[in-house]
Write a protein that holds these residues in place. Sequence first.
Motif, short mmCIF file in Angstrom:
data_model
loop_
_atom_site.label_atom_id
_atom_site.label_comp_id
_atom_site.label_asym_id
_atom_site.label_seq_id
_atom_site.Cartn_x
_atom_site.Cartn_y
_atom_site.Cartn_z
N ALA A 43 0.95 -1.16 0.10
CA ALA A 43 0.04 0.14 0.19
C ALA A 43 0.76 1.15 0.09
O ALA A 43 0.36 2.50 -0.15
N PRO A 88 1.00 3.31 -3.73
CA PRO A 88 -0.21 4.16 -4.01
C PRO A 88 -0.34 5.28 -2.92
O PRO A 88 -0.75 6.48 -3.31
N LEU A 89 0.01 5.18 -1.70
CA LEU A 89 -0.23 6.12 -0.52
C LEU A 89 0.94 7.31 -0.95
O LEU A 89 0.53 8.58 -0.97
N ARG A 146 -0.15 9.38 -3.74
CA ARG A 146 -1.70 10.35 -3.41
C ARG A 146 -1.08 11.52 -2.69
O ARG A 146 -1.34 12.70 -2.97
N VAL A 147 0.25 11.43 -2.04
CA VAL A 147 0.80 12.25 -1.41
C VAL A 147 1.44 13.36 -2.31
O VAL A 147 1.44 14.65 -2.08
N ILE A 184 9.56 18.55 2.05
CA ILE A 184 8.34 17.88 2.34
C ILE A 184 8.16 16.65 1.90
O ILE A 184 7.89 15.65 2.87
N ARG A 234 10.22 14.11 3.74
CA ARG A 234 9.48 13.76 5.41
C ARG A 234 8.40 12.67 5.17
O ARG A 234 8.24 11.97 5.90
N PHE A 235 7.53 13.21 3.90
CA PHE A 235 6.46 12.11 3.87
C PHE A 235 7.03 10.75 3.46
O PHE A 235 6.38 9.75 4.17
N ARG A 272 7.99 8.96 6.56
CA ARG A 272 6.93 8.31 7.40
C ARG A 272 6.41 7.20 6.76
O ARG A 272 5.89 6.40 7.47
N ILE A 273 6.17 7.19 5.56
CA ILE A 273 5.57 6.09 4.92
C ILE A 273 6.55 4.80 5.00
O ILE A 273 5.92 3.82 5.16
N MET A 333 5.91 3.51 8.41
CA MET A 333 4.74 2.69 8.47
C MET A 333 4.53 1.31 7.85
O MET A 333 4.31 0.53 8.45
N LEU A 352 -5.48 4.74 5.56
CA LEU A 352 -4.02 5.18 5.57
C LEU A 352 -3.66 6.63 5.58
O LEU A 352 -2.64 7.01 6.02
N ASP A 353 -4.52 7.21 4.71
CA ASP A 353 -4.32 8.84 4.52
C ASP A 353 -4.31 9.50 6.00
O ASP A 353 -3.65 10.22 6.24
N LEU A 392 -1.11 8.29 8.04
CA LEU A 392 -0.08 9.24 7.72
C LEU A 392 -0.17 10.77 8.22
O LEU A 392 0.71 11.27 8.35
N ARG A 434 0.90 10.94 11.66
CA ARG A 434 2.36 10.64 11.32
C ARG A 434 3.29 11.98 11.17
O ARG A 434 4.19 12.27 11.52
N MET A 435 2.65 12.96 10.77
CA MET A 435 3.09 14.17 10.26
C MET A 435 3.19 15.05 11.09
O MET A 435 3.39 16.22 11.03
N ILE A 448 -4.86 -4.97 0.94
CA ILE A 448 -3.48 -4.59 1.13
C ILE A 448 -3.52 -3.40 2.12
O ILE A 448 -2.43 -3.11 2.79
N ALA A 501 -1.44 -3.29 5.55
CA ALA A 501 -0.83 -2.30 5.81
C ALA A 501 -1.19 -1.76 7.12
O ALA A 501 0.05 -1.22 7.89
N ALA A 525 1.78 -1.43 10.30
CA ALA A 525 2.20 0.03 10.72
C ALA A 525 1.90 -0.13 12.42
O ALA A 525 2.71 0.00 12.99
N GLU A 571 4.97 -1.89 13.66
CA GLU A 571 6.18 -1.08 13.50
C GLU A 571 5.83 0.33 14.56
O GLU A 571 7.12 0.55 15.07
N LEU A 572 4.81 0.61 14.58
CA LEU A 572 4.66 2.23 15.31
C LEU A 572 4.34 1.94 16.86
O LEU A 572 4.82 2.75 17.46
#
Lengths: 442, 348
Positions: free
Chosen positions: A396, A399-400, A403-404, A422, A425-426, A429-430, A433, B51-52, B55, B58-59, B118, B122, B126, B129-130
């Motif tokens: 995943a 595709p994430l 999108r970013v 930027i 940093r994304f 983080r991806i 994850m 997932l968006d 993320l 996480r930011m 998926i 994911a 996560a 891991e997190l």
Amino acid sequence: MKLNFFTPLPPLATDIAQCVSRVLPALAARFDVTLWTSQEKVDKGLRQSFRVRSFRPDNVDWRELNYADINLYNIGNDARFHAPILEFARRYPGVVLMHDVAVHELIYATLERKPLCLERYMELLERDGPQAVEAGRAFLAGKLALRDVSVRHPLTWWPLERAAGVVSHNAEALRRAVPRLDAPLLDTPLPWLPKAQMQKARARVLDAGRMEMLVCGHLNSPNRRLSQLLEALATFPLRDRLLLHVAGAVKDEKTLKQKIAALGLRSQVKLHGYLSEKALGRLMDSCHMALNLRWPSVGEASGAQLRFWNHSLPTVATKTAWYAQQPEDCLMLVDPEREAEDLHRYWNLALGDYAGVAQFGLRGRELLERRHSAESFASALEAFLPVVERYRESLAARPLAERVGRALGDLSVEDANLKASIASRFACRIAEMSGTLAEDGR
Amino acid sequence: MRVLVLNTQVVFTKGGAEIHADSLMDALSRAGHDAELVNIPFKWYPPEKILDNLLACRMLDITESNGVPVDRVIGLRFPAYHIPHPNKVLWILHQHRTAFDLWGKPICDIGCFPDGRIVRDAIARAEKELLPEARAIFANSNNVAQRLERFCGIHSTPLYHPPHGAELFHSGNDDDYLYYPSRISGLKRQGLVLEALARTRQPVRVVFSGSADNPEDLERLKETTKKLGLERRVDWLGRVSHERMLELYANCRAVVFPPLDEDYGYITLEAMLSSKPVITCRDSGGPLEFVRDGESGLVAESEAAPLAEAMDRIWKERTFAVQAGKLGRSLIDELGINWNNVVSKLLA
């Protein structure tokens, strides 16, 4: 463990379908198997023993796929059998079983059935690179055969873009074709007959000094070398001692017959057309040599070759791809640059010392028993599953990230450094994850 | 201490998780801490939105505010609990359950989408891991702790807390109704209670209170009530005030609470604090940590017939119901569940 197997099935006249029916009992011993097919007719015996489901790529209950442990796609090069499976493999991540490395012809034939075929085809070639675009244009202009484009630009990556895993019988060639393959790759020999169904190994002798040879399968493609084979036969001084059986589909039989007549080979060639499995098996038993030429190769692992070995039939093959990787005492290999010369050499050898040539068939048969069992294939697939599961957890991420990327584009940040910072940093983080962050934080 | 509590908010929805966060905030304030609640809005469909959201969490940077450090962060729910902080403690109410214990169940929505698998994988990765980023991991019940262990191999310590306004719950009359106070939702299985009610032999009545996640769910339940001919034996009160709820608890015969694998379940504790027996199911999760079958309540199989049998018994055996309720109250008192203990563990 639940296994969804997307595959052509008997009675379709394809080696892959035959191969599947033979490997199924071994798979069923390890997995709860559901067979998915787009064909209308399926062997009754298979329907009685297995769950068989129909599928259409545009009408799917995703729960059936999501809740399986493994979705396995059988990809060969014939669009009649594999186009819907290819479409599915592109859409839903699973394990792709690649029978051929070069799938350009399959992809073109699949796109050909769709609207905007040429636009989509050219877009795809653009992703492969400018040389692919050039070759594709030459093909569309009728200046280059699709098979030749396929050899140069095999497009192996296309069915694998969303793969959670790849199975190949010719891993070395696949790695060469897709150097940056992300998905895990299982290199395992093509499965063949369960032991109980194997033919008895047998040594052959020539009858009255005359040798019968067999060429079979889908012979329409120029890379099967039928035309060159006939020419080599026509120029062989002892051709009267040879008989060539041609069994399998030939698109233009009339032209073939004319060529045979023109070469003066009416007494040396017998055309059988498509034969049933049983009749073909009988022919393999009665012949003394098989001719299994491929040039150029599309990276296939030959089901026909395994069948020849099952009948202990000594075989002449082209020194290329999968064939070149087989033990050298199991095949008689011809150099594609000296094809006729080498064929003559092996025919002379066989007519002079057939007992020595027969050993190639017996050793091939031993190899088949040792390496190509359905059990070893099924157990390799089972052992591959945890690797696939681990990789699927990171699927995943791409595709994430896309999108970013789109969201960042919407921000209209003009400073390239700021944008990169930027994005970085994304990305970091991806990676965290998805468990793909390297120890040094990259 | 400057403390941030991280929660996830499905906007326009209020249930146990929101009450939990509010109660924790009150407890932190009472203990003299400067606490603030951070609610992250959450939408879970289509699945890639999960997932968006993750993320986006996480930011975020919540290490300090106006140059002053945030001393401690307490994460409650996915994905808010993944906001990074060096002094983070997790007190997990639940993970994203459709990716774990509810995966493959009829209620699992993400399984219906092409990317469901998926996304689910994911989320699982996560979590593995997190979650270990936290300096300590607590779960709000043993049930949630077991799920974390089973699906992610992560150890956590159950940490119980009292329901909101625990001191206000009391016992009143023993009126002729069973009470089911909860959000109206598939997971809470109000429909199962209706099916069971239709099979009871006693003139059992059930009073439901609570708002619906989706108004269509409530309409469907009302239609079922009608179809089963239960209109005179069922009351749908909707959302009620806390005072009204206390009265409904205090005066019922028993509380019926048969959710599917509940994380913790305030309702069990609230019933016990009100000296009422609890009827629940073997697959109801959290309530099973508190209800003693045949002593402080009844535990039935999660099918209409056995649940109806349990409802009949409570209805018919009034003396048993009263005694079971009293036992429930003494059991909850013995457990010593209080906010002081919770706050000291989370800030240790």
